[in-house]
Write a protein that holds these residues in place. Structure first.
Motif, mmCIF file in Angstrom:
data_model
loop_
_atom_site.group_PDB
_atom_site.id
_atom_site.type_symbol
_atom_site.label_atom_id
_atom_site.label_comp_id
_atom_site.label_asym_id
_atom_site.label_seq_id
_atom_site.Cartn_x
_atom_site.Cartn_y
_atom_site.Cartn_z
ATOM 1 N N TYR A 1 43.815 43.447 28.007
ATOM 2 C CA TYR A 1 44.785 44.535 28.163
ATOM 3 C C TYR A 1 44.542 45.320 29.471
ATOM 4 C CZ TYR A 1 47.000 44.127 23.567
ATOM 5 O OH TYR A 1 47.735 43.693 22.502
ATOM 6 N N GLU B 1 57.188 51.115 32.867
ATOM 7 C CA GLU B 1 56.472 52.308 32.419
ATOM 8 C C GLU B 1 56.332 52.306 30.896
ATOM 9 O OE1 GLU B 1 58.877 55.359 34.066
ATOM 10 O OE2 GLU B 1 57.906 55.322 36.038
ATOM 11 N N ALA B 2 57.391 51.886 30.182
ATOM 12 C CA ALA B 2 57.318 51.809 28.718
ATOM 13 C C ALA B 2 56.274 50.775 28.291
ATOM 14 C CB ALA B 2 58.680 51.458 28.134
ATOM 15 N N GLN B 3 56.265 49.633 28.981
ATOM 16 C CA GLN B 3 55.291 48.594 28.655
ATOM 17 C C GLN B 3 53.865 49.092 28.895
ATOM 18 O OE1 GLN B 3 56.429 45.266 31.057
ATOM 19 N NE2 GLN B 3 58.231 44.741 29.811
ATOM 20 N N ALA C 1 52.833 52.201 28.864
ATOM 21 C CA ALA C 1 52.488 53.194 27.850
ATOM 22 C C ALA C 1 52.055 52.509 26.558
ATOM 23 C CB ALA C 1 53.685 54.119 27.600
ATOM 24 N N GLU C 2 52.780 51.456 26.166
ATOM 25 C CA GLU C 2 52.432 50.713 24.943
ATOM 26 C C GLU C 2 51.059 50.054 25.092
ATOM 27 O OE1 GLU C 2 52.535 49.128 21.203
ATOM 28 O OE2 GLU C 2 53.805 50.667 22.096
ATOM 29 N N ILE C 3 50.795 49.468 26.247
ATOM 30 C CA ILE C 3 49.494 48.827 26.475
ATOM 31 C C ILE C 3 48.385 49.869 26.431
ATOM 32 C CG2 ILE C 3 48.098 47.630 28.206
ATOM 33 C CD1 ILE C 3 50.646 46.207 29.097
ATOM 34 N N SER D 1 43.571 52.458 20.863
ATOM 35 C CA SER D 1 43.315 52.139 19.453
ATOM 36 C C SER D 1 42.184 51.131 19.321
ATOM 37 C CB SER D 1 44.599 51.582 18.818
ATOM 38 O OG SER D 1 44.375 51.165 17.496
ATOM 39 N N GLN E 1 61.330 50.240 32.504
ATOM 40 C CA GLN E 1 60.889 49.248 31.506
ATOM 41 C C GLN E 1 59.382 49.007 31.638
ATOM 42 O OE1 GLN E 1 62.881 45.518 31.944
ATOM 43 N NE2 GLN E 1 61.877 44.558 30.194
ATOM 44 N N SER F 1 48.353 52.670 24.754
ATOM 45 C CA SER F 1 48.152 53.064 23.359
ATOM 46 C C SER F 1 47.325 52.021 22.623
ATOM 47 C CB SER F 1 49.512 53.255 22.684
ATOM 48 O OG SER F 1 49.353 53.534 21.310
ATOM 49 N N GLN F 2 47.640 50.749 22.858
ATOM 50 C CA GLN F 2 46.893 49.678 22.199
ATOM 51 C C GLN F 2 45.436 49.669 22.647
ATOM 52 O OE1 GLN F 2 49.035 46.102 23.019
ATOM 53 N NE2 GLN F 2 50.705 46.537 21.580
#
Length: 1020
Positions: free
Chosen positions: A317, A532-534, A536-538, A544, A530, A540-541
């Protein structure tokens, strides 16, 4: 066209007599043909005696040389050119200058005076022979200019060398300062070693005192501790005698058990903490412990594998996140770049073009990318993706005008572009017919920027390179030779097919064509959102997974630590506690059974406590003494090292004092210790090194400046520096050169310049100005002399004419006079400083440059020189008609314009008569003189009035002039009273001239006879 045959010759001869002095002079010119097509040859003759054509210019055959010999034998002087001939007869006739001859020629055809000033300048005043003086001035000024150039050159050398030598001196001082700093840096170790040695000696002295004090304390405590030991032995013997052996054993066993209990209890507590991390209770039995230990081993392996898997996932990641951030940064840069312009070209290509144009000082608009000049038509947007894919490389190419090609090619070759650049050299071409395009050609779907200067070039290149058929079906695609589909499959005549789907065909972020980038910016911004959204998701992962990994790491740490617990007995502190309780209970029972034993034990406990305290104090004192001994040994060893260092290096007292000053300046207020010596040395070394580095940088910059100045000086003065290097080592040679220039060359050149300026040039200018002034006064005198002649002539009854002169208002002449005066002002009392000399030189140079003729203005300056140095041009002349009675003015004439014909002729005759009187030196009424009195007048009275003709003839009669008048027959009656002979010329057929000479008496007799005959014929 020759009037005579080639074998003929012509002679023009005149005999002049001075009756007053019985002198006769013959002048003749002989003409003959050498070449039928050329001009006739001639020679000129002067003889002091009377010659005639018949007697002296005949009987020689056809040999002109024989005629020459015959004439020389008779005493005649022959010349082949006019100037020596003119000089010969001017001496005989008393004609002083060429201007008199010019006036003689003027009288031949003079009818009126046009501009009076021009006439007086040309015919009444002699020109000033200025050419030689101007050449002398120019020659002297050339010497002065050379001296001035030498001064300027020397001054320039001094001006260049002075700051250079000052920089060299400063460089030498700075180098000395740098060497001093370097010496200080090298002396730091010795300096601080000396300081440290002094501190070490102080410490050794203090440690010796400490050791002596502690040693005395140890002796005292040792004696006390020994006495306590004897007392303890005595009490133990008494206790043993009263049953104290069992008590002693019990105490010893309780002490051992307590130690074992405490160790096991601590391990059990740690074991419980680790099992709590795993969410389990600690085992209370050996069997449970064995089960837990096996389970924990399997958990440990599983947890380690899970943690490794999570770490790999985080790494993957992380790589994706870094790549995404890089892509996001690139997209942001690309969007920012696109917003600053209108084209779709990639930012990297734009940066290459900007760098190129900035380096060559070119306008970026002059070198567009092809993609900025073409785009797909709005009605053909279906084919935009295919066109972008095919034309992308062509669109990223730069167009370079032919005028910039050489500079661009050299820059591109020399520069590291950090990218790929394709450019086309655009040459001017003759207009040629374009090839016929395919009906479905891709070129037809494109439009070009209409106002581009490259329109024709683009139209031709697109037609030749991209005449590709746009195929909507596979059948058409297979049929065409050059074709493209909407999906971007390309086919060329060689059979090669290509389809590059590494990027989507509708990906506008890669489009490069067009002069509007709104769609591309929108596409890139959408992709950025798009991305930036990806990201942000990465992120967050990753967070976690990191949290889960941290939990696993804590669990793995606990499992790893549990490996140290191998047997249950290490944790079983409760059984040991039970045994201790049993032993304590037994000891209490024994102690309560005897009061004596109890008292002895109490005394023993007190004594043991005292002995323990004394032993502890003794041990502390010994440890303190050992530490003092160790510190003293360390100090002694450090002293030996420091002394060895001082033996290897030493510095003088002055450097010690300088370093001490620097230490205060660099470190401020501080307390130096043995331990801080090395750190303070490093601090001061760093401070010195920083100063040394700064000094070295200044030295390097100054050295570079000096070297550049030397190179520049050598380039300007190659001869003087041929054997001098452009290096700091050669500074003394430049200094010697400057010393020589200041001491010898410059004063000598300045002295020479001032001498040439003041003694030669300015004196020449002054003399020239004085000569012009004398010429001006001479003109005034000549006008006065002419006016004396004019005053003798009655211009009208009771009136006469005088010439008046006034200074010319011409600006060039007035400026020239002022410049001449300025050149000589202050030459006697003027300043002797350099500014004065330079100003005078520039004033003189301005005039001399115009005398010589400036580049590109030589003809203009030649006319100016001729104008301003001819003193005659300094005056304007007019004629004033005055009354004799009171000398008042009747009328003023600046020229003869606006006058009647008779008035013009009358004024012309008056001015002419006065001019003749002046130029020929005539005296009114004089009969006997050596002046030339012959005048030729051609048709002077042909169209004039009888009154003006009679006026002119009377004037010539007053001057006793001999006239040769050429006039029509109708004017014979006017001149008849004034002439002594008449010559009639008759030329019948135009090729046979005849001349008949008659005396005036013969003329009158024949005229009377013809009149009488005419009367007889007329009587019937």
């Amino acid at each position: 066209m020759s009037l005579r045959e080639q074998s003929s010759y012509s002679v023009i001869l005149g005999v002049f007599q001075n009756a007053g002095y019985a002198q006769t002079v013959t002048l003749a010119q002989v003409f003959w043909m050498k070449d039928a097509q050329g001009q006739p040859a001639r020679f000129f003759l002067g003889a002091e005696g009377a010659l005639s054509i018949t007697a002296d210019f005949a009987q020689f055959g056809s040999d002109i040389a024989q005629l020459r010999r015959n004439l020389r034998a008779k005493g005649a002087e022959l010349q082949d050119s006019f100037p020596p001939y003119a000089a010969w007869f001017r001496r005989r006739f008393g004609i002083e200058n060429d201007q008199a001859l010019e006036l003689f020629h003027q009288t031949v055809s003079m009818k009126s005076v046009g501009n009076l000033t021009d006439f007086v300048r040309s015919h009444m005043l002699e020109p000033f022979a200025v050419d030689q003086r101007l050449q002398d001035l120019i020659s002297h000024f050339d010497d002065l200019n050379q001296a001035h150039q030498a001064v300027l050159k020397t001054r320039q050398q001094v001006e260049l060398l002075t700051p250079m030598i000052a920089d060299c001196v400063r460089h030498k001082a700075m180098q000395a300062e740098a060497d001093s700093l370097r010496a200080c840096r090298e002396g730091l170790r010795s300096h601080f070693a000396g300081l440290k040695l002094g501190l070490i000696d102080k410490r050794l002295s203090s440690l010796t005192e400490d050791w002596d004090r502690v040693d005395a304390q140890i002796q005292k405590l040792s004696a006390l501790h020994e006495a306590h030991g004897q007392q303890v032995d005595e009490l133990k013997q008494a206790i043993n005698a009263n049953g104290g052996d069992r008590l002693e054993w019990l105490s010893s066993e309780i002490h051992k058990k307590e130690k074992s209990r405490d160790v096991r209890k601590a391990k059990a507590a740690r074991y419980a903490e680790l099992t709590a991390v795993l969410g389990e209770a600690p085992a209370n039995e050996a069997a449970d412990f064995a089960v837990q230990r096996g389970k924990y081993q399997s958990w440990r392996e599983e947890t380690r594998n899970s943690a490794a898997d999570l770490q790999n996932t985080i790494t993957e990641y992380g790589v994706t996140m870094r790549q995404g951030k890089q892509e996001h940064a690139q997209q942001s840069l690309e969007i920012d770049s696109l917003k600053r312009r209108r084209s779709n070209i990639d930012d990297q290509q734009i940066q290459i073009r900007d760098a190129l144009c900035a380096a060559l000082n070119l306008n970026v608009d002059d070198m567009p990318f092809i993609g900025e000049l073409i785009q797909v038509r709005d009605d053909e947007r279906d084919w935009e993706g295919a066109a972008e894919r095919l034309l992308r490389g062509f669109g990223l190419a730069l167009l370079v005008p032919d005028v910039h090609y050489k500079a661009v090619a050299e820059w591109v070759d020399a520069a590291h572009l950090r990218g790929r650049l394709v450019y086309f050299q655009v040459r001017a071409r003759k207009t040629a017919e374009l090839p016929d395009l395919h009906r479905n050609s891709l070129v037809r779907k494109l439009t070009m920027k209409p106002d581009s200067p490259y329109y024709d070039w683009l139209e031709r290149e697109l037609a030749h390179r991209f005449d590709v058929a746009c195929c909507s079906t596979q059948e058409q695609f297979r049929r065409e030779t050059r074709a493209i589909t909407r999906a971007g499959q390309i086919k060329d005549p060689s059979g090669r097919h290509e389809k590059d789907d590494r990027h989507r065909i509708d990906d506008r972020s890669r489009y490069v064509l067009g002069w509007s980038n709104t769609a591309k910016i929108a596409a890139l911004e959408a992709r950025r959102r798009q991305l930036e959204a990806q990201l942000a998701e990465i992120g967050s992962q990753i967070a976690s997974i990191q949290k889960e990994r941290d939990v696993l790491n804590d669990r793995l740490d606990a499992l790893t630590r549990l490996e140290e617990f191998t047997i249950f007995d290490e944790l079983d502190w409760a059984s040991v506690a039970t045994e201790i309780a049993q032993l304590v209970d037994e000891r209490q029972r024994l102690e309560s059974a005897s009061d004596v034993l109890k008292q002895l034990n109490d005394n023993l406990h007190i004594l043991l406590k005292t002995q323990k305290e004394t032993g502890e104090a003794l041990q502390a004192a010994r440890e303190k003494r050992a530490k003092v001994e160790q510190r003293r040994a360390d100090a002694q060893a450090l002293r030996q090292q420091t002394e060895a260092l001082l033996e290897d290096t030493s510095i003088d007292d002055s450097l010690q004092a300088k370093l001490e000053t620097m230490r205060s300046a660099a470190l401020g207020e501080h307390q130096l210790s043995i331990e801080s010596c090395d750190n303070r040395e490093q601090d001061l070394r760093k401070w010195l090194q920083d100063r040394l580095d700064a000094e070295q940088r200044r030295l390097a910059n100054l050295a570079e400046k000096i070297i550049k100045a030397m190179v520049s000086f050598k380039e300007q003065f190659k001869l003087e520096t041929a054997e001098i290097d452009a290096s700091l080592e050669a500074a003394f040679e430049y200094e010697n050169l400057l010393t020589q220039l200041n001491r010898d060359d410059l004063p000598r050149f300045v002295t020479r310049f001032k001498e040439l300026l003041n003694v030669n040039t300015i004196n020449e200018i002054a003399n020239f100005n004085a000569q012009l002034a004398r010429e001006r006064e001479t003109i005034k005198e000549r006008i006065a002399h002419i006016n004396q002649s004019l005053s003798e002539i009655d211009y009208n009854p009771g009136r006469y004419v005088v010439l008046e002169s006034q200074p010319s208002p011409d600006a060039e002449i007035r400026d020239f006079q002022q410049e001449l005066r300025a050149c000589t002002e202050g030459t006697v009392t003027g300043s002797d400083d350099n500014q004065y000399s330079e100003a005078k030189f520039l004033q003189v140079k301005t005039i001399i440059d115009r005398f010589r003729g400036r580049e590109g203005l030589s003809e203009q300056d030649r006319r100016w020189t001729s104008k301003v140095t001819d003193v005659r041009n300094w005056f304007l002349f007019a004629a004033s008609e005055r009354w004799r009675e009171d000398n008042s003015e009747h009328e003023h004439y600046s020229d003869s314009g606006g006058k009647s014909g008779g008035q013009k002729e009358k004024l012309a005759y008056t001015i002419l008569a006065a001019s003749l009187a002046y130029q020929f030196g005539l005296e009114w009424g004089a009969v006997r003189s050596r002046s030339f009195r012959f005048v030729v007048i051609d048709e002077a009275f042909g169209r004039g009035s009888d009154e003006s003709a009679q006026y002119g003839l009377k004037l010539f009669q007053q001057l006793n002039l001999q006239l040769l008048i050429v006039t029509p027959l109708q004017k014979i009656h006017i001149i008849e009273p004034f002439v002594s002979s008449v010559g009639f010329v008759h030329n019948e057929g135009g090729r046979s001239s005849q001349l008949r000479n008659l005396s005036i008496a013969e003329y009158r007799a024949q005229k009377a006879a013809m009149t009488a005959q005419s009367v007889q014929v007329s009587v019937p």
